[in-house]
Scaffold this active site. Structure first.
Site, PDB file in Angstrom:
ATOM      1  CE  LYS A 147      68.302  60.841  54.390  1.00  0.00           C
ATOM      2  NZ  LYS A 147      67.121  61.688  54.172  1.00  0.00           N
ATOM      3  CD  GLU A 156      56.319  72.310  54.162  1.00  0.00           C
ATOM      4  OE1 GLU A 156      56.926  73.272  53.615  1.00  0.00           O
ATOM      5  OE2 GLU A 156      56.917  71.333  54.645  1.00  0.00           O
ATOM      6  NE  ARG A 197      58.711  76.112  56.592  1.00  0.00           N
ATOM      7  CZ  ARG A 197      59.812  75.861  55.914  1.00  0.00           C
ATOM      8  NH1 ARG A 197      59.915  74.772  55.188  1.00  0.00           N
ATOM      9  NH2 ARG A 197      60.816  76.712  55.929  1.00  0.00           N
TER      10      ARG A 197
END
Lengths: 59, 498
Positions: free
Chosen positions: B194, B279, B307
């Site tokens: 990243k 979640e 969600r």
């Protein structure tokens, strides 16, 4: 009256710009409350007039 | 790129309007494989071989939807190429057993070469990094061919290609051509870093500049300081509560720092749980903890709680469990686009029986709301607030029936308009109220702080005012305003509200 965010998918942008886009600034909120209040006031006045006419007709 | 995430500019996420290669537009993780499963079934044509390519990060693979999709993709055996962009992070380092499994992959040749190079010439002050690379090389030598991730994928009926150096274009192209040739479901495991190629991002230990806003390209330094916000207040208050109650635990779905849980995680690592981008699991895991006697605080962006609605409704609320959900980024979030606006929560959570919702307006009311929420052991609570700079406190003039009065005409004057303000919108609402006064109406502005259940017994609703108005930073349909109107009707209070 209910003031909130429209049920829609809103495009990206700065929060302030999105608020302006959907009419959610302090200015917008104030204007909407005034317009709605005036509208309800007129409707109430019309209703009272109509009821008065009805009473006169009935009498 | 200069228009990125600005009005009329380039979206921060895939956008079908911007590119024919963007088939979906969403920023909520772990969905790509399900789209790919459906697409592959829709375009199935024996006369024409078409391959669906889905890209998914190792962070997204911590989400259950990915595994539901893989379960189906492997059975369908249709040509789906799944590129796993494995950079070891979401915001923070990816957690969990699957991330560890991926990390066991023998490094691709290009990555090995770089590792050898770094080991030979460790950068100054990076002794731990070099030690890690030496350790990794020893591990690789011991486990090559034994602990590689292809075994798991192939057990699921998926071919595996890789690991490939995701920064080597030729290697990636070769891997993709190879994968397409299988004419079935294939994993291409691409290992990346990243922020690769931009030292300020690579060296940013917090999130590799994942949340970058405006910054100086030469140094990576952010433009200006955002200053204090409600997230920081929550972070501070939670720590204060945790110091006095050891049953309080905190849960994040891969967003420890952005949700303000960093200080808690550092002080109480054994009471902090990062569950990955999961979640639904976060909510039901919290339910389990509450069943076991803990008081979990689930800190999550408002948009992401969408969600886990079923888990909130049935796994927590049905069981009347004391779980506190802290919803950051509630309301309009702006530059992240339609999928990030936290504008649905007040509407969808409004139907959950027994759930109490607080919308604090400033620092003091946020601290009070969090204290009251965590003190409540009778059922679930929500504390929601936006990501806005911290304004000055707005102390109430007085209270009526427990409701804060923020502005009103002289005591003896009648009230034409009652404005119910929700959350930090109070600053704008007070400004708007001034405009209404200028138009000749008298106005009272109140803030109930707790917006569910609606306090129908408010004495404030009795007698004057003549009209009432609710202002909330959620969708206008089915939100607080709708519940106020319904409560007024049920209570027989005749105030025009809609």
């Amino acid at each position: 009256m209910r003031v909130g965010i429209p049920v829609a998918f809103l495009d990206h942008g700065k929060v302030a710009e999105v608020r302006t886009e959907v009419g959610f600034t302090a200015q917008d909120i104030g204007r909407r409350i005034v317009e709605w209040t005036a509208q309800v006031e007129r409707a109430d006045a019309d209703r009272l007039d109509s009821e008065a006419v009805d009473r006169m007709t009935t009498d | 790129m200069s228009t990125l995430r600005q009005t009329g500019g380039v979206s921060g996420y895939p956008s079908r309007a911007e590119s024919p290669h963007d088939w979906i537009e969403n920023s909520h993780a772990s969905t790509a494989l399900s789209y790919a499963d459906g697409l592959s079934k829709a375009i199935r044509d024996p006369g024409e071989r078409r391959t669906v390519v889905a890209i998914v990060g190792d962070g997204a693979l911590t989400g259950g939807m990915c595994w539901e999709a893989l379960n189906n993709i492997s059975v369908a055996q249709l040509p789906v190429v799944i590129v796993v962009n494995d950079n070891g992070r979401s915001y923070a380092p990816t957690i969990g057993a699957f991330a560890q499994h991926l990390a066991r992959a023998p490094a691709a040749p290009g990555i090995r070469a770089r590792a050898r190079q770094r080991e030979a010439q460790p950068p100054s002050g990076a002794g731990r990094g070099a030690a890690f690379l030496r350790g990794a090389a020893r591990y690789e030598a011991r486990h090559e061919g034994h602990a590689a991730p292809q075994g798991m994928f192939e057990d699921l009926g998926l071919k595996y290609v890789g690991p490939v150096d995701g920064h080597d274009v030729a290697a990636v192209e070769h891997a993709l051509r190879l994968a397409r040739g299988f004419n079935g479901p294939v994993i291409v495991h691409a290992v990346t870093r990243k922020g690769y190629g931009y030292p300020p991002a690579e060296n940013d230990q917090t999130d590799q500049m994942h949340q970058s806003r405006g910054f100086d390209p030469a140094t990576g330094s952010a433009d200006g300081d955002r200053g204090p916000d409600l997230t920081g207040v929550f972070s501070d208050e939670l720590l204060r509560i945790a110091d006095t109650r050891d049953d309080v635990v905190a849960i994040t779905a891969a967003m420890c720092e952005p949700t303000g849980l960093g200080p808690f995680a550092r002080r109480y690592p054994d009471r902090f749980y990062d569950v990955g981008i999961a979640e639904q699991h976060a909510v039901t895991s919290a339910a389990g903890m509450a069943t076991g006697g803990l008081h979990p605080v689930v800190a999550i962006y408002a948009t992401f709680l969408n969600r886990a609605f079923d888990q909130v409704l049935l796994d927590v609320a049905l069981h009347r469990l004391p779980v506190t959900f802290v919803l950051d980024r509630a309301g309009l979030t702006g530059d992240d686009g339609p999928s990030h606006n936290g504008m649905w929560d007040l509407a969808i959570l409004g139907v959950v029986p027994g759930l109490r919702i607080a919308a604090p307006r400033d620092e003091t009311t946020l601290r009070m709301a969090l204290d009251e929420a965590i003190e409540d052991d009778a059922g679930p609570t929500v504390v929601r607030f936006p990501k806005t700079p911290l304004g000055h406190d707005l102390p109430p003039i007085r209270q009526i029936g427990g409701v804060d009065v923020l502005a009103e005409p002289d005591v003896d004057a009648s009230v034409d308009v009652l404005v119910v303000s929700i959350g930090p919108l109070a600053y704008e609402v007070l400004d708007a109220a001034a405009r209404v006064r200028e138009a000749g109406f008298t106005v009272r502005v109140v803030d109930p702080r707790w917006v569910k259940p609606i306090p129908v017994s408010w004495r404030i609703w009795r007698g004057p005012p003549v009209w009432s108005c609710t202002v909330e930073d959620g969708v206008v349909a089915s939100g607080v305003g709708a519940r106020v109107a319904q409560a007024l009707r049920v209570s027989g209070i005749d105030i025009p509200n809609s």
